[in-house]
Design a protein around this motif. Structure first.
Motif, PDB file in Angstrom:
ATOM      1  N   ILE A  32       0.857  -0.977  -0.096  1.00  0.00           N
ATOM      2  CA  ILE A  32       0.163  -0.052   0.029  1.00  0.00           C
ATOM      3  C   ILE A  32       0.972   1.395  -0.176  1.00  0.00           C
ATOM      4  O   ILE A  32       1.770   1.321   1.021  1.00  0.00           O
ATOM      5  N   GLN A  33       0.836   2.187  -1.125  1.00  0.00           N
ATOM      6  CA  GLN A  33       1.447   3.269  -1.045  1.00  0.00           C
ATOM      7  C   GLN A  33       0.722   4.486  -0.295  1.00  0.00           C
ATOM      8  O   GLN A  33       1.541   5.189   0.363  1.00  0.00           O
ATOM      9  N   SER A  34      -0.704   4.519  -0.351  1.00  0.00           N
ATOM     10  CA  SER A  34      -1.235   5.634   0.274  1.00  0.00           C
ATOM     11  C   SER A  34      -2.638   5.253   0.577  1.00  0.00           C
ATOM     12  O   SER A  34      -3.323   4.340  -0.276  1.00  0.00           O
ATOM     13  N   VAL A  35      -3.424   5.731   1.165  1.00  0.00           N
ATOM     14  CA  VAL A  35      -4.668   5.531   1.765  1.00  0.00           C
ATOM     15  C   VAL A  35      -5.442   7.118   1.887  1.00  0.00           C
ATOM     16  O   VAL A  35      -4.863   7.936   2.615  1.00  0.00           O
ATOM     17  N   THR A  36      -6.547   7.212   1.096  1.00  0.00           N
ATOM     18  CA  THR A  36      -7.340   8.536   1.172  1.00  0.00           C
ATOM     19  C   THR A  36      -8.566   8.112   1.547  1.00  0.00           C
ATOM     20  O   THR A  36      -9.404   7.526   0.902  1.00  0.00           O
ATOM     21  N   PRO A  37      -9.169   8.835   2.513  1.00  0.00           N
ATOM     22  CA  PRO A  37     -10.513   8.708   3.164  1.00  0.00           C
ATOM     23  C   PRO A  37     -11.418   9.488   2.102  1.00  0.00           C
ATOM     24  O   PRO A  37     -11.094  10.681   1.683  1.00  0.00           O
ATOM     25  N   LEU A  38     -12.549   8.684   1.764  1.00  0.00           N
ATOM     26  CA  LEU A  38     -13.349   9.349   0.669  1.00  0.00           C
ATOM     27  C   LEU A  38     -14.886   9.467   1.573  1.00  0.00           C
ATOM     28  O   LEU A  38     -15.020   8.961   2.674  1.00  0.00           O
ATOM     29  N   GLU A  39     -15.821  10.381   1.069  1.00  0.00           N
ATOM     30  CA  GLU A  39     -17.107  10.433   1.666  1.00  0.00           C
ATOM     31  C   GLU A  39     -17.831   9.091   1.806  1.00  0.00           C
ATOM     32  O   GLU A  39     -17.408   8.204   0.986  1.00  0.00           O
ATOM     33  N   SER A  40     -18.589   8.802   2.507  1.00  0.00           N
ATOM     34  CA  SER A  40     -19.563   7.902   2.737  1.00  0.00           C
ATOM     35  C   SER A  40     -18.717   6.562   3.144  1.00  0.00           C
ATOM     36  O   SER A  40     -18.912   5.380   2.943  1.00  0.00           O
ATOM     37  N   PHE A  41     -17.721   6.828   4.123  1.00  0.00           N
ATOM     38  CA  PHE A  41     -16.869   5.784   4.801  1.00  0.00           C
ATOM     39  C   PHE A  41     -16.324   4.745   3.727  1.00  0.00           C
ATOM     40  O   PHE A  41     -16.157   3.596   3.925  1.00  0.00           O
ATOM     41  N   ARG A  42     -15.768   5.567   2.670  1.00  0.00           N
ATOM     42  CA  ARG A  42     -15.114   4.549   1.494  1.00  0.00           C
ATOM     43  C   ARG A  42     -13.388   5.328   1.693  1.00  0.00           C
ATOM     44  O   ARG A  42     -13.149   6.299   2.047  1.00  0.00           O
ATOM     45  N   LEU A  43     -12.787   4.190   1.154  1.00  0.00           N
ATOM     46  CA  LEU A  43     -11.065   4.592   1.424  1.00  0.00           C
ATOM     47  C   LEU A  43     -10.884   4.132  -0.156  1.00  0.00           C
ATOM     48  O   LEU A  43     -11.131   3.255  -0.804  1.00  0.00           O
ATOM     49  N   LEU A  44      -9.852   5.133  -0.698  1.00  0.00           N
ATOM     50  CA  LEU A  44      -9.098   5.153  -2.041  1.00  0.00           C
ATOM     51  C   LEU A  44      -7.753   4.424  -1.503  1.00  0.00           C
ATOM     52  O   LEU A  44      -6.964   5.019  -0.808  1.00  0.00           O
ATOM     53  N   VAL A  45      -7.217   3.263  -1.615  1.00  0.00           N
ATOM     54  CA  VAL A  45      -6.116   2.660  -1.597  1.00  0.00           C
ATOM     55  C   VAL A  45      -5.366   2.261  -2.805  1.00  0.00           C
ATOM     56  O   VAL A  45      -5.791   1.726  -3.781  1.00  0.00           O
ATOM     57  N   ALA A  46      -4.258   3.338  -2.772  1.00  0.00           N
ATOM     58  CA  ALA A  46      -3.281   3.087  -3.958  1.00  0.00           C
ATOM     59  C   ALA A  46      -2.089   2.266  -3.607  1.00  0.00           C
ATOM     60  O   ALA A  46      -1.493   2.010  -2.531  1.00  0.00           O
ATOM     61  N   PHE A  47      -1.635   1.361  -4.377  1.00  0.00           N
ATOM     62  CA  PHE A  47      -0.459   0.416  -4.597  1.00  0.00           C
ATOM     63  C   PHE A  47       0.536   0.993  -5.158  1.00  0.00           C
ATOM     64  O   PHE A  47       0.693   1.853  -6.015  1.00  0.00           O
ATOM     65  N   ASN A  48       1.715   0.265  -4.827  1.00  0.00           N
ATOM     66  CA  ASN A  48       3.015   0.882  -5.282  1.00  0.00           C
ATOM     67  C   ASN A  48       3.332   0.299  -6.917  1.00  0.00           C
ATOM     68  O   ASN A  48       4.277   0.915  -7.414  1.00  0.00           O
ATOM     69  N   ASN A  49       2.321  -0.332  -7.654  1.00  0.00           N
ATOM     70  CA  ASN A  49       2.403  -0.918  -8.813  1.00  0.00           C
ATOM     71  C   ASN A  49       1.721   0.329  -9.695  1.00  0.00           C
ATOM     72  O   ASN A  49       1.515  -0.091 -10.858  1.00  0.00           O
ATOM     73  N   GLY A  50       0.822   1.307  -9.048  1.00  0.00           N
ATOM     74  CA  GLY A  50      -0.031   2.195  -9.777  1.00  0.00           C
ATOM     75  C   GLY A  50      -1.368   1.480  -9.609  1.00  0.00           C
ATOM     76  O   GLY A  50      -2.241   2.706 -10.264  1.00  0.00           O
ATOM     77  N   SER A  51      -1.635   0.460  -9.419  1.00  0.00           N
ATOM     78  CA  SER A  51      -3.110   0.481  -9.366  1.00  0.00           C
ATOM     79  C   SER A  51      -3.714   0.821  -7.952  1.00  0.00           C
ATOM     80  O   SER A  51      -3.276   1.463  -7.090  1.00  0.00           O
ATOM     81  N   SER A  52      -5.321   0.898  -7.984  1.00  0.00           N
ATOM     82  CA  SER A  52      -5.801   1.307  -6.549  1.00  0.00           C
ATOM     83  C   SER A  52      -7.222   0.585  -6.571  1.00  0.00           C
ATOM     84  O   SER A  52      -7.687   0.014  -7.720  1.00  0.00           O
ATOM     85  N   ILE A  53      -7.707   0.537  -5.307  1.00  0.00           N
ATOM     86  CA  ILE A  53      -8.842   0.135  -5.096  1.00  0.00           C
ATOM     87  C   ILE A  53      -9.921   0.935  -4.253  1.00  0.00           C
ATOM     88  O   ILE A  53      -9.162   1.682  -3.304  1.00  0.00           O
ATOM     89  N   THR A  54     -11.314   1.035  -4.503  1.00  0.00           N
ATOM     90  CA  THR A  54     -11.865   1.761  -3.586  1.00  0.00           C
ATOM     91  C   THR A  54     -12.843   0.571  -2.600  1.00  0.00           C
ATOM     92  O   THR A  54     -13.235  -0.250  -2.881  1.00  0.00           O
ATOM     93  N   VAL A  55     -12.593   0.952  -1.283  1.00  0.00           N
ATOM     94  CA  VAL A  55     -13.190  -0.236  -0.137  1.00  0.00           C
ATOM     95  C   VAL A  55     -14.209   0.673   0.442  1.00  0.00           C
ATOM     96  O   VAL A  55     -14.261   1.658   1.094  1.00  0.00           O
ATOM     97  N   ASP A  56     -15.460   0.133   0.237  1.00  0.00           N
ATOM     98  CA  ASP A  56     -16.757   0.745   1.084  1.00  0.00           C
ATOM     99  C   ASP A  56     -16.717   0.110   2.386  1.00  0.00           C
ATOM    100  O   ASP A  56     -17.001  -1.076   2.393  1.00  0.00           O
ATOM    101  N   LEU A  57     -16.362   0.812   3.428  1.00  0.00           N
ATOM    102  CA  LEU A  57     -16.426   0.244   4.836  1.00  0.00           C
ATOM    103  C   LEU A  57     -17.734   0.493   5.835  1.00  0.00           C
ATOM    104  O   LEU A  57     -18.122   0.142   6.666  1.00  0.00           O
ATOM    105  N   SER A  58     -18.582   1.297   4.940  1.00  0.00           N
ATOM    106  CA  SER A  58     -20.019   1.671   5.526  1.00  0.00           C
ATOM    107  C   SER A  58     -20.590   0.508   6.153  1.00  0.00           C
ATOM    108  O   SER A  58     -21.390   0.547   7.131  1.00  0.00           O
TER     109      SER A  58
END
Length: 82
Positions: A4-30
């Motif tokens: 994991i390179q970085s984690v950015t909190p988003l609205e509605s209890f979601r996270l944008l997780v960026a990886f060191n290979n340039g890909s990312s996922i959005t995780v909805d924790l609501s």
């Protein structure tokens, strides 16, 4: 496994997780906020105080280590939608 390179909190209890290979996922924790393990993340200030763990970056951490979630568990949330 990618780190994991970085984690950015988003609205509605979601996270944008960026990886060191340039890909990312959005995780909805609501949906998880109703569980004992994740209930304290319903505090928006704590939820927004998220970062990649400095040791190996396969874990995200809130606050001063109040809660930690490993990468495999985040991916499980994305896949299962729960």
């Amino acid at each position: 496994m990618n780190n994991i390179q970085s984690v950015t909190p988003l609205e509605s209890f979601r996270l944008l997780v960026a990886f060191n290979n340039g890909s990312s996922i959005t995780v909805d924790l609501s949906a998880k906020l109703k569980t004992v393990r994740f209930a304290e993340l319903s505090d928006i200030e704590l939820f927004n105080d998220v970062r990649a763990d400095k040791n190996g970056s396969e874990t995200i951490v809130w606050g001063d280590g109040v809660l930690k979630i490993p990468l495999y568990e985040l991916i499980d949330v994305v896949i299962s939608g729960k």
